[in-house]
Design a protein around this motif. Structure first.
Motif, short mmCIF file in Angstrom:
data_model
loop_
_atom_site.label_atom_id
_atom_site.label_comp_id
_atom_site.label_asym_id
_atom_site.label_seq_id
_atom_site.Cartn_x
_atom_site.Cartn_y
_atom_site.Cartn_z
N GLY A 280 0.84 -1.18 0.00
CA GLY A 280 0.00 0.00 0.00
C GLY A 280 0.88 1.23 0.00
N CYS A 281 0.56 2.19 0.87
CA CYS A 281 1.37 3.41 0.99
C CYS A 281 1.29 3.92 2.43
CB CYS A 281 0.86 4.48 0.02
SG CYS A 281 1.99 5.88 -0.22
N PRO A 282 1.95 3.20 3.36
CA PRO A 282 1.84 3.51 4.79
C PRO A 282 2.66 4.74 5.18
CG PRO A 282 3.37 1.71 4.49
CD PRO A 282 2.81 2.02 3.13
N GLU A 283 2.13 5.91 4.93
CA GLU A 283 2.84 7.16 5.18
C GLU A 283 3.32 7.25 6.63
OE1 GLU A 283 3.77 9.38 3.10
OE2 GLU A 283 2.50 9.14 1.31
N ARG A 284 4.55 7.74 6.77
CA ARG A 284 5.17 8.00 8.06
C ARG A 284 5.36 6.73 8.89
NH1 ARG A 284 6.34 12.91 8.55
NH2 ARG A 284 7.00 12.63 10.73
N ARG A 285 5.43 5.59 8.23
CA ARG A 285 5.73 4.36 8.96
C ARG A 285 7.19 4.39 9.40
NH1 ARG A 285 5.71 -1.82 6.58
NH2 ARG A 285 7.70 -1.08 5.73
N ASP A 286 7.45 3.93 10.62
CA ASP A 286 8.81 3.87 11.15
C ASP A 286 9.00 2.51 11.79
OD1 ASP A 286 11.32 4.33 12.09
OD2 ASP A 286 10.78 5.95 13.47
N SER A 287 9.37 1.53 10.96
CA SER A 287 9.47 0.15 11.44
C SER A 287 10.79 -0.14 12.12
CB SER A 287 9.26 -0.82 10.28
OG SER A 287 10.26 -0.63 9.27
N CYS A 288 11.76 0.77 12.02
CA CYS A 288 13.05 0.64 12.73
C CYS A 288 13.21 1.87 13.61
CB CYS A 288 14.20 0.51 11.74
SG CYS A 288 14.16 -1.01 10.74
N ALA A 289 12.48 1.89 14.72
CA ALA A 289 12.41 3.09 15.55
C ALA A 289 13.75 3.48 16.15
CB ALA A 289 11.38 2.88 16.67
N THR A 290 14.67 2.52 16.29
CA THR A 290 15.97 2.84 16.87
C THR A 290 16.97 3.33 15.83
OG1 THR A 290 16.74 0.55 16.64
CG2 THR A 290 15.63 1.15 18.71
N ARG A 291 16.58 3.36 14.57
CA ARG A 291 17.45 3.83 13.49
C ARG A 291 16.89 5.14 12.95
NH1 ARG A 291 20.18 -0.62 11.13
NH2 ARG A 291 21.21 0.93 9.79
N PRO A 292 17.72 6.03 12.42
CA PRO A 292 17.23 7.33 11.95
C PRO A 292 16.38 7.21 10.70
CG PRO A 292 19.57 7.05 11.44
CD PRO A 292 19.20 5.91 12.33
N GLY A 293 15.39 8.07 10.59
CA GLY A 293 14.59 8.19 9.37
C GLY A 293 13.34 7.33 9.36
N LEU A 294 12.34 7.81 8.63
CA LEU A 294 11.13 7.04 8.40
C LEU A 294 11.38 6.01 7.30
CD1 LEU A 294 8.52 9.96 8.39
CD2 LEU A 294 9.05 8.40 10.29
N ASP A 295 10.52 5.02 7.21
CA ASP A 295 10.67 3.99 6.19
C ASP A 295 10.63 4.61 4.79
OD1 ASP A 295 10.67 2.25 8.28
OD2 ASP A 295 8.82 1.23 7.74
N PRO A 296 11.49 4.16 3.89
CA PRO A 296 11.56 4.74 2.53
C PRO A 296 10.49 4.16 1.60
CG PRO A 296 13.24 3.06 2.77
CD PRO A 296 12.57 3.17 4.12
N ILE A 297 9.24 4.36 1.97
CA ILE A 297 8.14 3.73 1.24
C ILE A 297 7.97 4.31 -0.17
CG2 ILE A 297 6.92 3.24 3.39
CD1 ILE A 297 4.97 5.53 2.58
N HIS A 298 8.54 5.49 -0.43
CA HIS A 298 8.42 6.09 -1.76
C HIS A 298 9.56 5.68 -2.69
CE1 HIS A 298 5.10 8.41 -0.27
NE2 HIS A 298 5.85 8.98 0.66
N ASN A 299 10.45 4.85 -2.19
CA ASN A 299 11.58 4.41 -2.99
C ASN A 299 11.16 3.29 -3.93
OD1 ASN A 299 14.27 2.89 -3.52
ND2 ASN A 299 14.91 4.79 -2.53
N PHE A 300 11.69 3.31 -5.14
CA PHE A 300 11.33 2.30 -6.13
C PHE A 300 11.73 0.88 -5.69
CE2 PHE A 300 11.61 5.96 -9.19
CZ PHE A 300 10.28 5.94 -9.57
N MET A 301 12.63 0.77 -4.71
CA MET A 301 13.09 -0.55 -4.31
C MET A 301 12.34 -1.10 -3.10
SD MET A 301 14.99 -0.91 -6.80
CE MET A 301 15.40 -2.61 -6.45
#
Length: 330
Positions: A280-301
């Protein structure tokens, strides 16, 4: 292709001049007409030899088990692939190339589409030329930074469409003897020629691809669900980004969720760590809370729906260029 807006990556672009490096000239042109057709007798095709997907990655539809992907790379295998690229790059290039101004040079990739069909109808897998031409445009837009991500030097030129009616190859089954026969019979060009195989796919997959390697692999190329091309029926995966994703693998990119929250992730410095694929497109998902940055869901990979995906990062651009120079550049 769904409109995504002209958004640019929030990652730093200050390193762009380092990553955008000079690669000169297109590879040899595939000497063949744009359209060719004919049934291929599987008894006359090659036979399987070795593992056809020693470096393969697959994109699964939602609900398909992630573990079902053909030959998912382990952390050790990914590290070995990187060492092979580094070694080949050092032999061929020696020192880092000079930076060049943005947009001034390009790498032309010759593209050959093999349309695998059960019968000569759209329902039988024989997709029209318009979808193929639209797919090449999507590749050029995506890799050209026109959908909102980093500019890459890769430009895709359609050289041939080869139409093959062969029920024995339909659907295309990963790691099967039929897939091995198909690719041995049809693949053309050198390591720099992108061979794309379309058809109905087995096991709820959208596509898979091979990584670059030192020697020409007869199985080298990209396989995608025919109806995932722009204008196809595989909504919400019908805007052409499955092919963009798989060509990313063909140019040595890993999934954004490679290694999950641990290890080196996808081996790219400017994509955030991600625990698992995004559907889908889970905006602002942060599945690795101990690592910097939100999940790169907009990345082609990632595995997001096509309407959600719009970018490569500059770190990924550097990785693709390095692999091209190491293994695919003529």
């Amino acid at each position: 292709m769904a409109f995504r807006g002209l958004r640019w990556s929030s990652r730093s672009t200050g390193v762009a001049s380092v990553f955008l490096v000079l690669l000169l000239g297109p590879g040899p042109v595939v000497a063949a007409p744009l359209e060719s057709a004919g049934a291929v007798d599987p008894d006359c095709a090659g036979t399987a030899a070795g593992d056809p997907h020693a470096n393969a990655r697959a994109k699964a539809r939602p609900g398909a088990p992630h573990a079902a992907e053909p030959n998912e790379l382990t952390a050790a295998e990914a590290a070995a692939q990187d060492r092979a690229v580094d070694s080949a790059y050092a032999r061929r290039v020696g020192v880092a190339p000079l930076g060049v101004p943005h947009g001034k040079v390009g790498i032309t990739v010759d593209v050959v589409f093999h349309v695998i069909a059960e019968r000569r109808t759209r329902a039988g897998g024989d997709i029209p030329l318009a979808l193929i031409e639209a797919q090449v445009k999507v590749l050029n837009d995506s890799f050209g930074g026109r959908t909102g991500g980093a500019w890459t030097p890769f430009r895709f030129k359609l050289r041939q469409v080869n139409r093959v009616v062969n029920p024995a190859w339909y659907p295309i089954v990963p790691e099967s003897s039929a897939e091995a026969q198909m690719k041995r019979a049809l693949r053309v060009g050198g390591k720099h020629t992108l061979n794309v195989y379309t058809g109905l796919l087995d096991e709820e997959l959208l596509g898979w691809a091979t990584f670059p390697k030192q020697d020409l692999d007869p199985y080298d190329g990209v396989v995608v669900l025919g109806e995932s091309l722009p204008g196809g029926t595989a909504a919400p995966y019908n805007a052409g980004d499955t092919a963009t994703h798989e060509v990313g693998h063909w140019l040595n990119l890993y999934h954004t969720f490679q290694d999950g929250c641990d290890g080196q992730g996808d081996h790219v410095v400017d994509t955030a760590a991600e625990a698992e694929p995004a559907f889908g497109c889970p905006e602002r998902r942060d599945s690795c809370a101990t690592r910097p940055g939100l999940d790169p869901i907009h990345n082609f990979m990632d595995y997001s729906v096509d309407a959600c995906m719009y970018e490569f990062t500059y770190g990924q651009v550097f990785r693709m260029i390095k692999a091209w120079k190491a293994f695919r550049e003529p």
